[in-house]
Design a protein around this motif. Structure first.
Motif, PDB file in Angstrom:
ATOM      1  N   THR A  25       0.111   6.421  -3.619  1.00 34.41           N
ATOM      2  CA  THR A  25       1.635   6.121  -3.835  1.00 34.41           C
ATOM      3  C   THR A  25       2.122   4.988  -3.051  1.00 34.41           C
ATOM      4  O   THR A  25       2.752   3.934  -3.399  1.00 34.41           O
ATOM      5  CB  THR A  25       2.347   7.340  -3.588  1.00 34.41           C
ATOM      6  OG1 THR A  25       1.997   8.436  -4.507  1.00 34.41           O
ATOM      7  CG2 THR A  25       3.866   6.935  -4.003  1.00 34.41           C
ATOM      8  N   GLN A  26       1.842   4.869  -1.714  1.00 34.38           N
ATOM      9  CA  GLN A  26       2.146   3.790  -0.722  1.00 34.38           C
ATOM     10  C   GLN A  26       2.032   2.402  -1.219  1.00 34.38           C
ATOM     11  O   GLN A  26       2.524   1.562  -1.414  1.00 34.38           O
ATOM     12  CB  GLN A  26       2.012   4.250   0.564  1.00 34.38           C
ATOM     13  CG  GLN A  26       2.593   5.105   1.088  1.00 34.38           C
ATOM     14  CD  GLN A  26       1.917   5.511   2.680  1.00 34.38           C
ATOM     15  OE1 GLN A  26       2.073   4.799   3.509  1.00 34.38           O
ATOM     16  NE2 GLN A  26       1.322   6.644   2.858  1.00 34.38           N
ATOM     17  N   ALA A  27       0.680   2.327  -1.314  1.00 37.36           N
ATOM     18  CA  ALA A  27       0.052   1.116  -1.763  1.00 37.36           C
ATOM     19  C   ALA A  27       0.484   0.643  -3.115  1.00 37.36           C
ATOM     20  O   ALA A  27       0.813  -0.601  -3.371  1.00 37.36           O
ATOM     21  CB  ALA A  27      -1.573   1.083  -1.823  1.00 37.36           C
ATOM     22  N   GLY A  28       0.829   1.524  -3.894  1.00 35.76           N
ATOM     23  CA  GLY A  28       1.233   1.059  -5.347  1.00 35.76           C
ATOM     24  C   GLY A  28       2.785   0.558  -5.343  1.00 35.76           C
ATOM     25  O   GLY A  28       3.260  -0.145  -6.320  1.00 35.76           O
ATOM     26  N   MET A  29       3.318   0.727  -4.192  1.00 33.70           N
ATOM     27  CA  MET A  29       4.728   0.187  -4.055  1.00 33.70           C
ATOM     28  C   MET A  29       4.762  -0.981  -3.293  1.00 33.70           C
ATOM     29  O   MET A  29       6.033  -1.673  -3.132  1.00 33.70           O
ATOM     30  CB  MET A  29       5.545   1.185  -3.162  1.00 33.70           C
ATOM     31  CG  MET A  29       5.674   2.705  -3.755  1.00 33.70           C
ATOM     32  SD  MET A  29       6.518   3.949  -3.034  1.00 33.70           S
ATOM     33  CE  MET A  29       8.283   3.591  -3.569  1.00 33.70           C
ATOM     34  N   TYR A  30       3.714  -1.878  -3.097  1.00 37.08           N
ATOM     35  CA  TYR A  30       3.551  -3.191  -2.719  1.00 37.08           C
ATOM     36  C   TYR A  30       3.148  -4.098  -3.934  1.00 37.08           C
ATOM     37  O   TYR A  30       2.420  -3.724  -4.773  1.00 37.08           O
ATOM     38  CB  TYR A  30       2.302  -3.238  -1.574  1.00 37.08           C
ATOM     39  CG  TYR A  30       2.535  -2.460  -0.441  1.00 37.08           C
ATOM     40  CD1 TYR A  30       3.187  -3.376   0.802  1.00 37.08           C
ATOM     41  CD2 TYR A  30       2.630  -1.051  -0.067  1.00 37.08           C
ATOM     42  CE1 TYR A  30       3.594  -2.857   2.079  1.00 37.08           C
ATOM     43  CE2 TYR A  30       2.913  -0.594   1.056  1.00 37.08           C
ATOM     44  CZ  TYR A  30       3.426  -1.516   2.303  1.00 37.08           C
ATOM     45  OH  TYR A  30       3.784  -0.804   3.306  1.00 37.08           O
ATOM     46  N   ALA A  31       3.717  -5.408  -3.827  1.00 34.17           N
ATOM     47  CA  ALA A  31       3.454  -6.347  -4.621  1.00 34.17           C
ATOM     48  C   ALA A  31       1.922  -6.855  -4.255  1.00 34.17           C
ATOM     49  O   ALA A  31       1.366  -6.655  -3.219  1.00 34.17           O
ATOM     50  CB  ALA A  31       4.353  -7.893  -4.391  1.00 34.17           C
ATOM     51  N   SER A  32       1.374  -7.487  -5.438  1.00 38.25           N
ATOM     52  CA  SER A  32       0.012  -7.807  -5.459  1.00 38.25           C
ATOM     53  C   SER A  32      -0.322  -8.858  -4.201  1.00 38.25           C
ATOM     54  O   SER A  32      -1.488  -8.657  -3.502  1.00 38.25           O
ATOM     55  CB  SER A  32      -0.696  -8.330  -6.554  1.00 38.25           C
ATOM     56  OG  SER A  32      -0.008  -9.431  -7.108  1.00 38.25           O
ATOM     57  N   ASP A  33       0.834  -9.470  -3.957  1.00 37.42           N
ATOM     58  CA  ASP A  33       0.357 -10.630  -2.756  1.00 37.42           C
ATOM     59  C   ASP A  33       1.208 -10.420  -1.529  1.00 37.42           C
ATOM     60  O   ASP A  33       1.313 -11.279  -0.915  1.00 37.42           O
ATOM     61  CB  ASP A  33       0.773 -11.990  -3.321  1.00 37.42           C
ATOM     62  CG  ASP A  33       2.062 -12.061  -3.899  1.00 37.42           C
ATOM     63  OD1 ASP A  33       2.830 -10.930  -4.134  1.00 37.42           O
ATOM     64  OD2 ASP A  33       2.739 -13.201  -4.120  1.00 37.42           O
ATOM     65  N   ALA A  34       1.586  -8.991  -1.331  1.00 41.58           N
ATOM     66  CA  ALA A  34       2.470  -8.660  -0.148  1.00 41.58           C
ATOM     67  C   ALA A  34       1.685  -9.138   1.095  1.00 41.58           C
ATOM     68  O   ALA A  34       0.475  -9.208   1.056  1.00 41.58           O
ATOM     69  CB  ALA A  34       2.581  -7.360  -0.253  1.00 41.58           C
TER      70      ALA A  34
END
Length: 122
Positions: A25-34
């Motif tokens: 869930t956490q990782a899914g809340m980041y932009a692909s290029d974060a």
């Protein structure tokens, strides 16, 4: 047509995922290029650890989530541009970790995050 509901960041969901050690869930809340920048005792501000990209950030989150410790979000705030929170963690041996983090948001995703953390000396 407004897309605000589909692009707003859910800070409560993010905090819950932190506390429940839910890396997906956490990782899914980041932009692909974060980008995540971490400063602490081992990576000081002059040479911080920098993690780029959702996959690398996900691996970092997975590592932290696998550790045997509790996570408690103490305070969190958010506006339309970003959010911040403090998190207290504790290992079974009593070692405490305190983390303060601030992140920028775009299109409902974290784009840039700065983490400052410290822990008890062992």
């Amino acid at each position: 047509m407004s897309t605000h509901a589909s692009t707003s960041f859910d800070l409560s969901r993010f905090c819950e995922a932190l506390e429940n050690r839910d890396p997906q869930t956490q990782a899914g809340m980041y932009a692909s290029d974060a980008t995540v920048t971490i400063a602490d005792q081992t990576t000081p501000p002059g040479s911080p650890r920098v993690i780029i990209g959702r996959d690398a950030i996900g691996a970092w989150i997975e590592d932290v989530s696998r550790r045997d410790m509790t996570h408690a979000v103490q305070r969190s705030v958010q506006d339309e541009h970003g959010a911040a929170l403090t998190e207290a963690c504790r290992y079974p041996d009593g070692t405490n970790v305190l983390c303060a983090t601030v992140f920028s948001l775009s299109d409902g995703l974290i784009t840039d995050q700065t983490v400052v953390q410290t822990w008890d000396q062992g």
